[in-house]
Design a protein around this motif. Structure first.
Motif, PDB file in Angstrom:
ATOM      1  N   VAL A 104      -1.828  -6.415  19.072  1.00 57.73           N
ATOM      2  CA  VAL A 104      -3.211  -5.931  19.198  1.00 57.73           C
ATOM      3  C   VAL A 104      -3.414  -4.665  18.365  1.00 57.73           C
ATOM      4  O   VAL A 104      -4.355  -4.561  17.573  1.00 57.73           O
ATOM      5  CB  VAL A 104      -3.561  -5.633  20.673  1.00 57.73           C
ATOM      6  N   GLU A 162      -5.645  -4.490  14.886  1.00 61.64           N
ATOM      7  CA  GLU A 162      -6.846  -3.655  14.875  1.00 61.64           C
ATOM      8  C   GLU A 162      -6.795  -2.633  13.735  1.00 61.64           C
ATOM      9  O   GLU A 162      -7.741  -2.491  12.975  1.00 61.64           O
ATOM     10  CB  GLU A 162      -6.962  -2.953  16.223  1.00 61.64           C
ATOM     11  N   GLY A 206      -7.093  -7.914  18.891  1.00 57.45           N
ATOM     12  CA  GLY A 206      -7.237  -6.927  17.828  1.00 57.45           C
ATOM     13  C   GLY A 206      -8.557  -7.083  17.097  1.00 57.45           C
ATOM     14  O   GLY A 206      -9.227  -6.096  16.753  1.00 57.45           O
TER      15      GLY A 206
END
Lengths: 299, 317
Positions: free
Chosen positions: A171, A175, A108
């Protein structure tokens, strides 16, 4: 011979206008009807959730007792508990998180901090697609790579399969959460001459901590409820297995599945009890974590 | 948020520190790992199913006999079962899901819409095996005694509704799947509908349209491809859903015709038989139909993501 003014005016109004008035009321009725239908659809969406919760709570509470929490199962249907499954779930999900959290968080970070627009899109897309792969296929892959070579069903393979389910979730949330961290924080770090890796690890990551933790918790809750990836890997076991990841291990979802499949009432009841435990954990995490972010969105 | 461009560009120094280079390439490895994992999944399924494909070829998809004794494997009944159960699920979940999304984004006041969306999304968090447990012991008997009995009595002369119903079977699996994909369809459709610019609604209101007309004639057409994407994502989830379906679909080996027939989907067939399979041709054939499932879900997912992002990025064509 005096008609009421209303009807008189009505009868004198041009035909087109009267037609429009009728149509208008028809449109208004249609509007009201369809809005009610839409409301009804929303209610229908809630009914299954209510019904599932109701039955799991009622039937589960009836089966819930100290034995269920503290004893391993006895011979078919003669009592005992789900200790093997509870401990198994804890261990396998913990090991899966140990693998998936660093991979997911660092992945991420790459997408949010370093990746070019194109590679960011590629990883994001990859994560979304991986999250859409049916979990039973993840089970086959883990079986092929980690069970077949050792000719032994084992809990480690189950953990890896669960980790594969967790990674895309972590992830994506990492992010998204890191991108919400204000640019100024990073700039302040750079202005002090702090190297990039330290800016990311000691400024950006702590600032987005809550969000990242949210993703991790949701991923853990999801993995805790997964059955299909464990069928061909951890397999399940009637024995309490602590720490022996090279051996088969039970988990709550497997315990529920196996309990539901047997035509033995006592086992069915235990399955309901285990379902209540699992649901308490999974929904507890989801409510706690989501209520916060929803509260923020609403406020 | 496009304002937050990749911040890597903010590095002040012209020669990057070694630690930074290491850190950045380290994270890149993990980002790449996500994509690599997809490759590994596909590669494992392809490699392990090669013997089955070379032995049976298309027969694996077009033949109806799955016989471990003669070591002959044709998966058509399970492919049909997968599509049949998913079709029932879509038929039930699409209208209800889209109407609910319209209600949440267009009609409901915020203080209703927010907790309601939250509740519907919780449904998606319930583990599949718990829904399956409820499906076996509560939903199937209920359907058998009410809806199924009525359908057999009134429409039983149609082959699709030929009884008797045992409760477990395709119909129950379809209803369970509908329940499981509803949250997907609702939450994504709602997001897509909410992203339609208000100018579209105002223009329609300005013409004297009712709220329903605004929703149906202005908002829905504008968001059409995104809503279709939401439905396709739901379909993708339905095709691959395993545990709940395995528990309520019964165990039928023939091509299902009636909604009350017991059947198997690809996923449930794998779940039930994989551990019993000897490791030879049967296992390889199971992996092969798993590969078919993978291809179907991947195609649907990619298509759906493209449709959804098209609406969120700008006007639909």
């Amino acid at each position: 011979m005096s008609a009421t003014p209303g009807t008189l005016a009505g009868s004198r109004a041009p035909f087109a206008e009267r037609l429009a008035a009728v149509r208008g009321s028809r449109r208004r009725t249609m509007d009201r009807v369809m809005r009610t239908v839409a409301l009804a659809a929303a209610v229908v969406c809630v009914i299954p959730l209510a019904a599932i919760l109701l039955f799991v709570v009622i039937k589960g509470a009836a089966a819930l007792n100290l034995d269920l929490l503290t004893k391993p199962p006895k011979a078919l249907g003669t009592g005992g508990g789900a200790l093997n499954a509870i401990l198994g779930s804890l261990q396998m999900v913990a090991l899966a998180a140990l693998v998936a959290v660093p991979v997911g968080v660092l992945g991420g970070i790459y997408v949010s901090e370093f990746a070019s627009r194109r590679s960011a899109r590629a990883v994001r897309f990859g994560a979304d697609v991986l999250a859409g792969v049916p979990s039973i296929l993840i089970g086959i892959v883990a079986y092929t790579l980690l069970v077949l070579p050792f000719k032994q069903f084992n809990a480690a393979a189950g953990s890896v399969a669960l980790a594969l389910i967790m990674v895309p979730v972590i992830v994506r949330t990492t992010e998204e959460m890191l991108r919400l961290v204000p640019r100024e924080l990073r700039e302040a770090g750079y202005a002090l001459g702090v190297p990039t890796w330290r800016v990311v690890l000691s400024v950006v990551l702590p600032a987005g901590r809550t969000g990242v933790l949210t993703g991790v918790m949701l991923a853990v809750a999801r993995a805790a409820g997964e059955t299909a990836p464990l069928l061909f890997t951890a397999l399940g076991s009637r024995l309490v297995n602590v720490g022996e990841f090279g051996q088969p291990m039970d988990a709550l979802p497997l315990f529920i599945y196996n309990g539901a499949r047997q035509p033995i009432t006592a086992l069915n009841e235990q399955a309901w009890g285990a379902a209540l435990l699992l649901l308490l954990f999974v929904l507890g995490v989801n409510v706690a974590v989501r209520a916060r972010s929803w509260g923020r969105r609403a406020g | 948020m496009t304002t937050l461009a990749p911040t890597g560009r903010l590095r002040g120094r012209t020669t990057p520190r070694r630690a930074d280079v290491v850190f950045r390439s380290g994270t890149r490895v993990f980002g790449g790992a996500v994509i690599a994992t997809l490759g590994v999944v596909a590669a494992v399924l392809v490699v392990s199913s090669v013997p089955a494909w070379t032995r049976f070829g298309v027969d694996l998809i077009t033949q109806t006999t799955w016989d471990p004794v003669r070591d002959v494997y044709g998966a058509l009944p399970f492919i049909v079962g997968t599509l049949y159960a998913s079709a029932i699920a879509l038929l039930l979940a699409t209208p209800i899901g889209i109407l609910t999304a319209i209600f949440l984004s267009e009609f409901a006041p915020r203080r209703v819409a927010i907790p309601l969306s939250f509740t519907i999304e919780l449904l998606a968090a319930i583990p599949s095996v718990v829904i399956g447990l409820w499906g076996v012991f509560v939903l199937s008997p209920f359907l058998r005694d009410t809806v199924d009995a009525w359908l057999v009595a009134t429409l039983g002369w149609l082959p699709f509704f030929r009884g008797p119903s045992y409760g477990v079977g395709l119909g129950a699996a379809g209803v369970i799947l509908a329940i499981m994909i509803l949250p997907t369809i609702v939450s994504i459709s709602r997001e897509v509908l909410s992203s339609v610019p208000n100018s579209q609604r105002e223009a329609m209101f300005g013409l004297g349209a009712t709220r329903w007309e605004v929703a149906i004639k202005a908002v829905l057409p504008y968001a059409r491809s995104g809503v279709i994407g939401a439905v396709i994502l739901g379909l993708g989830r339905a095709l691959g859903e395993t545990m709940a379906v395995t528990m309520v679909i019964g165990n039928g080996q023939d091509i299902p015709v009636s909604v009350f027939d017991q059947a198997q989907t690809i996923a449930s067939k794998i779940a039930v038989t994989f551990n019993e399979a000897s490791g030879g041709l049967q296992t390889q054939s199971l992996v092969a139909i798993g590969l078919i499932l993978l291809v179907m879900t991947l195609l649907l997912n990619v298509a759906a993501r493209l449709l959804v992002s098209r609406v969120q990025q700008g006007p639909a064509q």
